[in-house]
Design an enzyme around this catalytic site. Structure first.
Site, PDB file in Angstrom:
ATOM      1  CD  GLU A 200       0.450   4.961   8.574  1.00 40.89           C
ATOM      2  OE1 GLU A 200       1.012   4.025   7.421  1.00 40.89           O
ATOM      3  OE2 GLU A 200      -0.468   4.418   9.144  1.00 40.89           O
TER       4      GLU A 200
ATOM      5  CG  HIS B 114      -0.330   0.722   8.266  1.00 41.87           C
ATOM      6  ND1 HIS B 114      -0.570   1.859   7.362  1.00 41.87           N
ATOM      7  CD2 HIS B 114      -1.179  -0.050   8.006  1.00 41.87           C
ATOM      8  CE1 HIS B 114      -1.632   1.304   6.492  1.00 41.87           C
ATOM      9  NE2 HIS B 114      -1.814   0.259   6.865  1.00 41.87           N
TER      10      HIS B 114
ATOM     11  NE  ARG C 108      -6.297   2.266   3.362  1.00 48.58           N
ATOM     12  CZ  ARG C 108      -5.333   1.648   2.641  1.00 48.58           C
ATOM     13  NH1 ARG C 108      -4.783   0.474   3.199  1.00 48.58           N
ATOM     14  NH2 ARG C 108      -4.730   1.820   1.688  1.00 48.58           N
TER      15      ARG C 108
ATOM     16  CB  SER D 295      -0.964   0.002   1.298  1.00 52.18           C
ATOM     17  OG  SER D 295      -0.246  -0.106   2.355  1.00 52.18           O
TER      18      SER D 295
ATOM     19  CG  ASP E  13     -20.735  -1.698   4.928  1.00 55.36           C
ATOM     20  OD1 ASP E  13     -21.128  -0.876   4.005  1.00 55.36           O
ATOM     21  OD2 ASP E  13     -19.868  -2.424   5.137  1.00 55.36           O
TER      22      ASP E  13
END
Length: 371
Positions: free
Chosen positions: A238, A255, A209, A45, A147
């Site tokens: 980050e 992470h 995230r 990622s 959701d």
């Protein structure tokens, strides 16, 4: 073929060496020149895969990311070039769910409460959120599911609106993708307004995230009241995280929620299988061929063992407080990315086989242990 692979992906040589020459790269600093002669690009990622990276590459045949999230991949660009792309949905679902559970049981031990007495709101019920919900349900924990995309599709389930779930829950755990615009935007889903409205002593866990929670707004709330209990695995900006927030976080990590040996290995395996499919060849290797025997593989439970002792059992395999201690002791001297790169080996609950005549074995099997 030349296979360019992120240096933090495990088992690449084990799976891909028969398909071509493997070259490793630093995920945050991959350059167009490094990428220009790759036939296969395997990433994680931290690498932005887009035209700026790949414009000089005329050989590319396949791109894969060993992650669930794909917001770092310009899929429209790859589609326009006709380059096949594959991700690894679900590869680390178990790992992230077990990170969250380890954190819950650590807080329960330190704050003298029972996880089974709490109500947990799960925000984002994809593969990770559903895995967490299933594990909590196995031990009788009440869950509230949020959701909006699934609710809008008419998926079966008892869905709650975010603010209603936050108000009712003792613990709120986020498992959403990063969506920066549109009806289901998750960027700063927890903005200053929502953060300021939180009741005192609420437990917030973010293992999804980085930009889902406004870190500056969180810091402002904590500096004023210091009354939230925070578990943060992901951080805005980050690797240059907001270090002023760290003293106000109960459990912190770099992470790595999804970084079990099994979870990372599954991601590599899924890309290997996808590339084999693209090349029309039969995969010759499986994950079990390459995983080492765990240091603790079997444990006998007496008939008197109860679920009140579950936290101790979980922490035999993984205690998130280890990772919190590493971050606090070594962040200044080593830096965020080095700690992530050198993350110690971690295994999943399924590597421990439980034996005996204990009446809770079925629940423990549903929770994730082998029986």
């Amino acid at each position: 073929m030349k296979i360019l692979a992120d240096q933090n992906m495990p088992l690449v040589e084990a799976f891909f060496s028969s398909l071509g020459e493997i070259e490793r790269f630093d995920g945050r600093s991959l350059t167009p020149r490094q990428a220009q002669d790759a036939d296969v690009l395997l990433t994680r990622s931290v690498t932005q895969v887009n035209e700026a990276l790949l414009a000089d590459n005329t050989r590319l045949k396949f791109v894969g990311t060993a992650t669930i999230g794909v917001d770092h991949i310009d899929q429209a660009y790859l589609n326009a070039r006709g380059v096949p792309f594959s991700s690894a949905p679900g590869c680390n679902s178990i790992a992230v769910a077990e990170y969250v559970l380890s954190a819950m049981f650590a807080l329960a031990q330190e704050q003298h409460f029972s996880v089974r007495d709490k109500t947990v709101a799960i925000v984002g019920v994809g593969s990770i959120g559903q895995c967490l919900a299933n594990k909590l349900s196995a031990i009788g924990v009440k869950t509230l599911l949020v959701d909006p995309p699934r609710q809008a599709r008419g998926d079966a389930g008892e869905w709650l609106e975010l603010d209603a779930a936050i108000a009712q829950a003792d613990i709120v755990s986020f498992h959403v993708p990063l969506v920066k615009e549109g009806a289901h935007c998750t960027y700063h889903l927890m903005d200053s307004q929502r953060i300021d409205a939180l009741a005192a002593n609420k437990i917030l866990i973010n293992a999804s995230r980085c930009d889902v929670i406004d870190n500056h707004a969180l810091l402002a709330r904590q500096q004023l009241h210091d009354d939230l209990c925070l578990v943060l695995d992901v951080w805005e900006n980050e690797p240059d995280i907001l270090e002023d927030l760290l003293p106000f976080v109960e459990l912190a990590s770099v992470h790595i929620a999804g970084h079990t040996l099994e979870g990372k290995g599954r991601g590599t395996l899924m890309l290997y299988q996808a590339l084999c499919h693209h090349l029309a060849i039969e995969p010759q290797s499986s994950l079990s061929d390459h995983l080492p025997v765990p240091s603790l593989s079997e444990l006998a439970l007496s008939e008197s063992w109860t679920l009140d002792e579950l936290g101790t059992l979980v922490h035999l395999i993984y205690d998130v407080r280890r990772d919190d201690a590493i971050l606090r002791a070594q962040l200044q001297s080593h830096g965020f990315d080095v700690l992530r790169k050198t993350y110690p080996v971690r295994r999943e609950l399924s590597t421990l086989k439980l034996v005996g005549d204990n009446p809770n074995l079925n629940a423990l099997a549903a929770f994730g242990f082998s029986i």
